[in-house]
Motif scaffolding. Structure first.
Motif, short mmCIF file in Angstrom:
data_model
loop_
_atom_site.label_atom_id
_atom_site.label_comp_id
_atom_site.label_asym_id
_atom_site.label_seq_id
_atom_site.Cartn_x
_atom_site.Cartn_y
_atom_site.Cartn_z
N GLN A 79 -3.05 -5.20 11.10
CA GLN A 79 -3.83 -5.56 9.91
C GLN A 79 -3.92 -4.38 8.94
O GLN A 79 -3.88 -4.56 7.73
CB GLN A 79 -5.23 -6.04 10.34
N CYS A 105 -0.57 -15.51 5.50
CA CYS A 105 -0.02 -14.25 6.04
C CYS A 105 -0.92 -13.67 7.12
O CYS A 105 -0.48 -12.89 7.95
CB CYS A 105 0.10 -13.20 4.95
N HIS A 119 -2.34 -11.52 11.79
CA HIS A 119 -2.65 -10.10 11.65
C HIS A 119 -4.06 -9.73 12.05
O HIS A 119 -4.33 -8.57 12.35
CB HIS A 119 -2.39 -9.65 10.22
N THR A 155 0.64 -2.36 2.86
CA THR A 155 2.02 -2.49 2.40
C THR A 155 2.10 -2.80 0.90
O THR A 155 1.25 -3.51 0.35
CB THR A 155 2.79 -3.56 3.20
N GLN A 213 -0.40 -12.45 -2.05
CA GLN A 213 -0.23 -13.08 -0.73
C GLN A 213 -1.36 -14.05 -0.39
O GLN A 213 -2.51 -13.80 -0.74
CB GLN A 213 -0.12 -11.98 0.34
N ASN A 263 1.83 -6.28 -0.45
CA ASN A 263 0.53 -6.94 -0.63
C ASN A 263 -0.25 -6.31 -1.78
O ASN A 263 -1.46 -6.48 -1.89
CB ASN A 263 -0.27 -6.82 0.68
N GLN A 320 -0.72 -4.43 7.12
CA GLN A 320 -0.62 -5.57 6.21
C GLN A 320 -1.38 -5.30 4.92
O GLN A 320 -0.95 -5.67 3.83
CB GLN A 320 -1.18 -6.83 6.90
N GLU A 363 7.73 -1.63 12.61
CA GLU A 363 6.33 -1.97 12.95
C GLU A 363 5.80 -1.00 14.01
O GLU A 363 6.57 -0.33 14.69
CB GLU A 363 6.22 -3.42 13.41
N TYR A 391 -5.30 -13.99 0.16
CA TYR A 391 -5.47 -13.02 1.25
C TYR A 391 -6.68 -12.12 1.02
O TYR A 391 -7.53 -11.93 1.90
CB TYR A 391 -4.20 -12.18 1.34
#
Lengths: 157, 618
Positions: B120, B149, B153, B126, B145, B129, B123, B113, B182
């Motif tokens: 965010q 989650c 974030h 990635t 997602q 997602n 996130q 990380e 998400y």
């Protein structure tokens, strides 16, 4: 040309005096602990000291000021040390402020001065204690502040 | 006429320079004296509120703090032996993870990380997602997602919970928020600070849809006191741990406690617990557009994009409710956390939440542990002495004449002087060596646990294949996997519980430093459980008359053969060709620096001649 130079020199003297005044220059010739606190790096230490035993006033004077512990007491040595650290501090404070570490560490020279000053006042008491570990020539010998760490101010301020 | 002396002009120039120098010195002295007066910029004070939680806005009142917070945006990432913020691929550095997490999206994308600012951005980038990518890479059952989650974030999460969650009670809104997709939730972030709706800035990290953690997540707008804003944290503290709720600060707690609790909003283990009910959430009209299909031909129910486009509109739909929960029911207030408390909690909820995923190779019901820093830290020597998270990760600094808290939150190793030396008077090199020594020792334990677990997985796989050949495990000419799992129940449970322990220390971001004793205790259990599992396998093999069944004991070299390399597209997808790199930025998901691999190679088995001769490189 000479006139211009004359004027400039006068200006330099004038501005020089003002700078000296603005930087509270005179205070550095005193023994007053507040002079050390002119520089805000000392805020925390000064606060610690104010709350500690050494700052308690007897007959209007603190038992021990910053200088009492941090400078030698012989006339010549005191003023040489004062000039040396004064210049060093002024330089660091003007040009190196941003890179100074958060927590300062004492140099060996500073440690020696402090040790001498502990003994200067507390010698009678200290001579009664077993102090085989305090041989200054021994490797990593203990000093007074090795055990009495928080006595002047908290360490690692 | 007398010839002019060349000295005079030189003296004039020198005098001018001296004068200029003096004037500059004067202004510098005055500036530094004024510095000590103010903490907050008094001019142009802007009003702060939860309707605009962006750091660009709040930061106008606290420019020094904003500067610190944004350091990570432009600085070159730094790696330490076991941490730092260089986003290298953990799967390349530790290839065993691809086997440990087989069948779970983490097995294809897990990187180091890189700080609160990026959380965010990362996130949304990635591969975990990216539904099309996952579908095309062996995760066809993946539903995408949920907003659960997003709890940690985005600095917008509290606003979205309040304004987009559907329901009459806070509880209904909470479940509705978590259960929304998400990518649907992200479309609802308002445009503030003069940002135009749907513009690139609106999609960006400064106040927009990719904004990570912000001031408002930890501070109250009226007086900047610390507060909790994440409902899951408040729920866990109130329901399980005996805290009282508070309308302003989330829970009633001392300032010292808050300096740890604000971090515990997110740096914890968690899971998405099904509520068992249908809830109303925001959906997308794209679900009714038969022309919009995922890569595998199934109907899209949401648009994997951060704003409404091509006539796609918000709708209302009903879905199965989920809730973000911290598994803390066995963890009492003011008690150190023990790993057995997770065992107790997860056993207790097994009827409604039996697993995070089914292991692809062993078919064991697995638990994935995620960054449980709060739990591990709680029993450590620093916690016992009243040291909070902020004391080390946000140490006091001097900035000009002000005493400030470091808001570039990072590894304390980046500034040992500020972080450690308020309490520890030893030299920085000594302190660094102590930390590294602890971490090397825990790294040895962790690698031992991971390799032992991979060996167990390997052996379960072999025994499954052997059992499948037996007539008693075949029905209607097909292998009965359920029946095999039933026979292997004990080793599968040992796989679940042992791996969870290794996972705990691996996901916890201190390589044991937050509590070395507890970390090594649970890693010893993990090794024990893996070995115990192998013994059970041998017993079962004997019982079933399977000859020549041997257990394995994999080491560093065997594990390195599992290196998955950088993430690439396997097929042509969404304009990308097969073989293209998944991440557009080179600095993300590359291999770890070579020194780190050299270190790892010597950690297990512990080559003291190499490992102990090295001092820290950071």
């Amino acid at each position: 040309m000479a006139v211009i130079l004359g004027c400039l020199v006068c200006l330099i003297i004038g501005v020089g005096f003002y700078t000296f005044y603005n930087a509270k220059g005179m205070s550095y010739f005193s023994n007053d602990s507040e002079a050390c606190n002119n520089c805000h790096i000392m805020n925390d230490v000064y606060n610690d000291w104010s709350r500690g035993t050494h700052s308690q006033k007897i007959a209007g004077k603190p038992r021990a000021t910053c200088n009492d512990c941090h400078l030698p007491h012989q006339f010549l040595e005191k003023w040489v040390a004062k000039a040396e650290s004064g210049l060093g501090h002024a330089y660091s404070f003007t040009f190196k402020l941003d890179v100074l570490p958060t927590h300062l560490s004492a140099t060996q020279k500073s440690k020696d001065m402090i040790q001498d000053n502990c003994i200067r006042c507390h010698g009678d008491m200290a001579s009664n204690s077993v102090n085989a570990t305090m041989n200054p020539h021994a490797n990593q010998a203990l000093s007074c502040v090795s055990c009495h760490a928080g006595v002047g101010h908290k360490r690692g301020f | 006429m007398q010839k002019k002396s060349p000295l005079l002009p030189i003296l004039v120039v020198v005098a001018v320079i001296v004068l200029a120098g003096l004037l500059w010195l004067n202004s510098d002295i005055t500036k530094k004296q004024n510095d000590s007066v103010g903490g907050i910029a008094s001019k142009g004070f802007v009003e702060m509120s939860d309707d605009n939680p962006t750091f660009d806005h709040w930061g106008k009142n606290f420019p020094d703090y904003l500067d610190m917070y944004l350091t990570v945006e432009n600085e070159t990432p730094i790696s330490t032996e076991f941490g730092g913020n260089l986003a290298y691929s953990k799967l390349i550095r530790y290839p065993q993870l691809t086997i440990l997490w087989a069948g779970y999206p983490f097995s294809i994308d897990a990187n180091e990380e890189r700080g609160h600012f990026w959380v965010q951005v990362d996130q949304m980038d990635t591969a975990r997602n990216n539904k099309d990518f996952l579908n095309a890479h062996g995760f066809a059952g993946f539903g995408g997602q949920p907003t659960a989650c997003m709890n940690c974030h985005s600095g917008w999460s509290p606003w979205l919970l309040e304004n987009v969650g559907i329901g009459d009670t806070p509880r209904e809104k909470w479940v509705s928020f978590n259960s929304t997709k998400y990518w649907t939730m992200i479309k609802n972030i308002p445009a503030v600070e003069g940002i135009e709706e749907g513009s690139p800035a609106h999609s960006g990290p400064h106040g927009g849809k990719r904004m990570g953690v912000t001031c408002a997540d930890c501070h109250n707008p009226n007086d900047m006191q610390l507060r909790l804003t994440r409902q899951a944290a408040i729920n866990a503290l109130v329901d399980f741990r005996g805290y009282e709720p508070d309308p302003v600060t989330g829970v009633k707690a001392s300032r010292e406690e808050m300096r740890t609790l604000v971090c515990s909003q997110c740096h914890v283990e968690y899971y998405f617990k099904p509520t068992g009910e249908k809830v109303k959430v925001m959906g997308e009209s794209i679900a009714n557009d038969a022309s919009k299909k995922w890569w595998n031909g199934t109907q899209k129910t949401y648009d994997e994009f951060d704003s409404w486009r091509d006539g796609n509109k918000p709708t209302e739909i009903e879905v199965d409710g989920i809730e973000l929960v911290f598994p803390w029911s066995a963890w009492e207030k003011n008690k150190p956390f023990r790993i057995e408390m997770f065992d107790d909690h997860y056993e207790g909820v097994r009827a409604i939440f039996d697993k995070d995923w089914e292991h692809k190779i062993t078919k064991a019901p697995m638990l994935k542990i995620q960054h449980p820093e709060s739990e591990l830290y709680s029993g450590g020597v620093h916690a016992a002495n009243g040291v909070s998270c902020a004391d080390c990760h946000m140490p006091y600094l001097r900035k000009g004449a002000k005493k400030v808290t470091q808001h570039n939150i990072t590894s304390p190793l980046q500034d040992i002087n500020a972080a450690c030396k308020s309490c520890h008077t030893q030299s920085e090199s000594y302190l660094k060596a102590q930390i590294l020594d602890i971490q090397k020792s825990i790294a040895y334990d962790l690698r031992s646990a991971e390799y032992a677990t991979v060996s167990l997985i390997n052996d379960i796989k072999i025994l499954r294949e052997e059992l499948a050949k037996l007539p008693e495990y075949q029905s209607n000419g097909k292998v009965d996997d359920k029946k095999i799992s039933e026979t292997l129940k004990e080793p599968l449970e040992l796989h679940r519980k042992g791996q969870m322990r290794g996972d705990f220390v691996g996901a916890e971001n201190s390589t044991g430093f937050h509590n070395p004793r507890e970390a090594s205790r649970m890693l010893l259990q993990a090794v024990e459980m893996a070995k115990e599992g192998q013994i059970k396998l041998v017993e079962i093999a004997n019982e079933k008359g399977i000859k020549n069944f041997k257990t394995s004991n994999l080491g560093f070299e065997d594990i390195q053969k599992l290196n998955p390399g950088e993430i690439k597209y396997n097929i042509d997808l969404n304009g990308n060709k097969a073989g293209d790199r998944y991440y557009k930025h080179e600095e993300i998901n590359g291999p770890a620096p070579k020194e780190l691999l050299d270190l790892d190679k010597n950690i297990k088995p512990y080559n003291y001649k190499e490992v102990d001769s090295k001092t820290s490189s950071y």
